[in-house]
Design a protein around this motif. Structure first.
Motif, PDB file in Angstrom:
ATOM      1  N   GLY A 283       0.801  -1.219   0.000  1.00  0.00           N
ATOM      2  CA  GLY A 283       0.000   0.000   0.000  1.00  0.00           C
ATOM      3  C   GLY A 283       0.830   1.263   0.000  1.00  0.00           C
ATOM      4  O   GLY A 283       0.332   2.341   0.294  1.00  0.00           O
ATOM      5  N   GLU A 284       2.110   1.131  -0.364  1.00  0.00           N
ATOM      6  CA  GLU A 284       3.028   2.277  -0.325  1.00  0.00           C
ATOM      7  C   GLU A 284       2.840   3.240  -1.493  1.00  0.00           C
ATOM      8  O   GLU A 284       3.412   4.324  -1.501  1.00  0.00           O
ATOM      9  CB  GLU A 284       4.485   1.793  -0.263  1.00  0.00           C
ATOM     10  CG  GLU A 284       4.989   1.132  -1.534  1.00  0.00           C
ATOM     11  CD  GLU A 284       4.640  -0.341  -1.697  1.00  0.00           C
ATOM     12  OE1 GLU A 284       5.197  -0.969  -2.601  1.00  0.00           O
ATOM     13  OE2 GLU A 284       3.815  -0.876  -0.930  1.00  0.00           O
ATOM     14  N   GLY A 285       2.040   2.855  -2.484  1.00  0.00           N
ATOM     15  CA  GLY A 285       1.807   3.701  -3.651  1.00  0.00           C
ATOM     16  C   GLY A 285       2.863   3.483  -4.725  1.00  0.00           C
ATOM     17  O   GLY A 285       3.933   2.938  -4.461  1.00  0.00           O
ATOM     18  N   THR A 286       2.515   3.877  -5.931  1.00  0.00           N
ATOM     19  CA  THR A 286       3.425   3.781  -7.075  1.00  0.00           C
ATOM     20  C   THR A 286       3.196   5.012  -7.936  1.00  0.00           C
ATOM     21  O   THR A 286       2.380   5.869  -7.608  1.00  0.00           O
ATOM     22  CB  THR A 286       3.137   2.520  -7.925  1.00  0.00           C
ATOM     23  OG1 THR A 286       1.869   2.681  -8.568  1.00  0.00           O
ATOM     24  CG2 THR A 286       3.148   1.244  -7.087  1.00  0.00           C
ATOM     25  N   ALA A 287       3.873   5.069  -9.065  1.00  0.00           N
ATOM     26  CA  ALA A 287       3.651   6.166 -10.007  1.00  0.00           C
ATOM     27  C   ALA A 287       2.226   6.128 -10.556  1.00  0.00           C
ATOM     28  O   ALA A 287       1.701   7.134 -11.025  1.00  0.00           O
ATOM     29  CB  ALA A 287       4.656   6.083 -11.147  1.00  0.00           C
TER      30      ALA A 287
END
Length: 140
Positions: free
Chosen positions: A62-66
């Protein structure tokens, strides 16, 4: 699913009420909603990484991406981060929604996940997202 009710001398209490009496706490001390159980969150984690195709954009943890916002930190931009809102957005946000690059997001919700699977994914996201803040009315 059938609701369970227990009786005692003072009246009766449903399962949700019993959970609230024992108030299970989230990571930041917030009361867990009735739909957020350990078993639902465990199933949600499996679905998040697999069938739901969430990890491809939001990251394995759940850290996010582009491609998509992080789920574990920051400010919710479209809502308040409540369990009910997470159920709604898990069910509906992939349909006709667009990513940061303008491309359509993968279809999900009713087309990939059953109603029970949607609530399980929402339960998992609720457990990992307690570090996020609700958007202010100016940010929505």
């Amino acid at each position: 699913m059938r609701a369970t009710t227990w009786k005692w001398a003072g009246g009766s209490v449903g399962l949700c009420g019993l959970l609230l009496l024992g108030a299970t706490r989230g990571a930041t001390g917030q009361d867990r909603p009735c739909g957020v159980t350990d078993s639902a969150a465990a199933l949600g984690r499996t679905l998040y990484a697999g069938k739901g195709q969430c990890a491809g954009c939001h990251g394995v943890r759940g850290e996010g991406t582009a491609e998509a916002e992080p789920l574990i930190s920051g400010v919710w931009k479209l809502g308040n981060g409540s369990y009910d809102w997470l159920v709604h957005v898990t069910r509906h946000s992939g349909i006709a929604a667009r990513g940061r690059d303008g491309d359509p997001l993968p279809m999900r919700g009713p087309t990939l996940l059953s109603a029970d699977e949607v609530t399980a994914v929402a339960a998992y996201v609720w457990t990992i997202s307690r570090g996020r803040a609700a958007a202010t009315s100016k940010e929505r």
